[in-house]
Design a protein around this motif. Structure first.
Motif: not given
Length: 559
Positions: A95-100
């Motif tokens: 999720l963090v990677a997708l947000t970035l």
């Protein structure tokens, strides 16, 4: 009357060539003949392959997509709820990677959310000082939500969005970094050593959350503060906030002493109580020789005293640089009040920190005054009196029993002094064994294995803790980073007037923290030190801008 006529997307209304006006009953009424002709422009095609049109998903496909989203969310929820707290970050990484990725593909915009970033940073600054980290929002089935981490997460979000959408923001941040290029390079090198320590950690699962926490509360905080402080007015705002926080903590310490315990210990609502026994122990009152030791919202009374000593240079700056006499008088009274708060902790590190704060700031201010006003007789006299004052202070500490006990300790401090000696003897072979990568962030105390009389793991010196955590080379890089920022802050302050001269108290605060770390390993105030480093970087950028514009030729000598 006017009649409405409709044209398709591929045609438009146009007067017929050679159309004539037909007279009617009234001279003002005219009728124009129109004919339809093809539009000159063509309909824009979507950016796809020629002749290709994406098919509409059917009901079954849409149902499958919705089911996949639900299953992924359920899987992440089960992982977060079932994994131990130190591994909760793992299922959140996608999720963090997708947000970035989403932030990175945002379009350019001339109005980045820098104001939001600054407001949330100042909220984090207040929270990191006055809100105890052992009080967090704990709801059933959810991980702990720390107030300070919530604010810094919002500030980092504003920073990332600003970096993604604004070319001006990226250029300003690059210029700020170039102004303090050597110091910023050391920050990144230290990050590399932290990452290597995670890879070769004796407990990788335990080191990963510590590494992530450090990057959020240290590295990211530095760049946010450096940008925020590069804007006029924010340095004065930062200094005023830290003064107010110190006065508030001193008053809080007085009432805590009268209460003989933390004021909120028995009044914590259920959703803020953390079930960790180690954190619950922090609510217990601390005594030495039957006298209560004030701790405030910090983990120990020593960290409280350390922070109070770090704030004293800002009161000294107001005393020496205040524009009005009554503000200087208030600064004197507040400085005394802060020192009183330090005395309530019975912590030697606070007394030594206070002496360091006054000595370093006084020396830096005297040199600055002498450089800017060579004809000032008072500054010239003080410049030559400083070495004598240093010698007399050292002699007083060694000869006056009260001062010697307050700074170097006495019989009641013998046990803690002996413990530090034992820890140093045991740590040196361990440091030599792994001098490059260390044992992992947060693993130093466990590797050392020293326990205090209560049976708890303990490590009393940040020098030993950092060398064990990040290796000897990592510790050297870290020490060089702090030292160079302190030195640069003093140099920038020599060339400054107005609020950029606050680089001197910020640099003095870093020096106070470095002295305290010789005998104190707690990391309560590391984020504040990174803020001070950001203040120095922001001040250096603004001073260089003034020097480049020719406002102050004397500034060029110091940059």
């Amino acid at each position: 009357m006017k009649s409405k006529r409709h044209a398709s997307d591929s045609t438009r209304l146009a007067p017929a060539i050679g159309a004539k006006e037909v007279p009617g009953k009234m001279a003002m009424q005219r009728t124009v003949q129109f004919q339809l002709r093809p539009s000159a422009g063509k309909k824009r095609r979507p950016f796809t392959l020629s002749g290709y049109h994406a098919p509409e998903p059917g009901a079954l496909v849409r149902l499958a997509m919705h089911f996949a989203v639900v299953m992924v969310a359920a899987g992440i929820g089960l992982a977060v709820g079932g994994l131990p707290s130190n591994l909760i970050v793992v299922p959140l990484l996608p999720l963090v990677a997708l947000t970035l990725v989403i932030i990175w593909v945002l379009p350019e915009n001339s109005r980045p959310p820098t104001r939001f970033m600054g407001v949330t940073f100042f909220a984090y600054f207040v929270a990191v000082v006055v809100w105890p980290y052992y009080l967090a929002i704990q709801l059933p089935g959810l991980p702990l939500i720390e107030i300070r981490r919530l604010f810094i997460a919002l500030s980092i979000l504003g920073f990332l969005v600003s970096y993604s959408i604004s070319q001006r923001f990226r250029q300003d941040l690059l210029d700020i970094s170039r102004t303090s290029s050597r110091e910023v390079k050391l920050i990144w090198i230290f990050v590399v050593f932290q990452a290597l320590a995670v890879v070769f950690s004796v407990d990788v699962k335990g080191s990963i959350p510590t590494f992530v926490k450090n990057q959020l509360g240290w590295t990211a905080v530095f760049f946010i503060v450096a940008y925020v402080m590069s804007k006029p007015g924010n340095m004065d705002r930062f200094a005023n906030i830290i003064r107010c926080l110190a006065v508030f903590l001193a008053v809080l310490g007085y009432f805590e002493l009268r209460n003989q315990g933390l004021l909120w210990a028995n009044h914590i609502p259920w959703f803020l109580k953390v079930s960790d026994p180690a954190m619950q122990n922090l609510l217990s009152p601390m005594f030495r020789a039957g006298e209560y030791r004030v701790a405030g919202p910090f983990s120990t009374s020593l960290s409280y005293a350390e922070f109070m000593a770090m704030t004293m240079p800002f009161f000294l700056h107001a005393m020496f640089e205040g524009k009005k006499l009554y503000w200087r008088a208030i600064a004197v009274l507040c400085n005394i009040l802060v020192f009183y708060g330090i005395l309530l902790t019975q912590a030697r590190v606070g007394i030594v920190g206070a002496l360091t704060a006054h000595g370093v700031y006084f020396a830096a201010w005297t040199i600055r005054k002498w450089q800017q006003e060579r004809t000032n007789i008072i500054a010239s006299v003080l410049l030559f009196v400083m070495p004598l004052a240093l010698v007399l202070s050292a002699a007083a500490v060694l000869t006056v029993p009260r001062l010697r006990i307050m700074t170097l300790g006495g019989g009641e401090h013998a046990a803690s002094t002996a413990g530090r000696v034992e820890q140093m003897k045991a740590a040196i072979p361990l440091i030599i064994k792994r001098p490059v990568v260390g044992y992992g962030p947060g693993e130093g105390a466990g590797v050392l294995g020293y326990r205090n009389p209560a049976g708890e793991l303990s490590i009393d010196s940040y020098i030993l803790a950092a060398a064990l955590n990040y290796g000897l080379l990592g510790f050297i890089v870290m020490a060089a980073m702090y030292g160079m920022f302190a030195f640069k802050g003093v140099r920038v302050g020599q060339a400054s007037k107005g609020e950029t001269s606050l680089a001197i108290p910020a640099a003095t605060g870093i020096a106070v923290w470095l002295v305290a770390k010789i005998v104190l390993a707690q990391e309560d105030n590391v984020s504040v030190v990174y803020m001070f480093m950001g203040v120095v970087a922001g001040a250096a950028y603004r001073v260089q801008q003034n020097a480049g514009s020719g406002k102050s030729p004397a500034m060029r000598r110091w940059l």
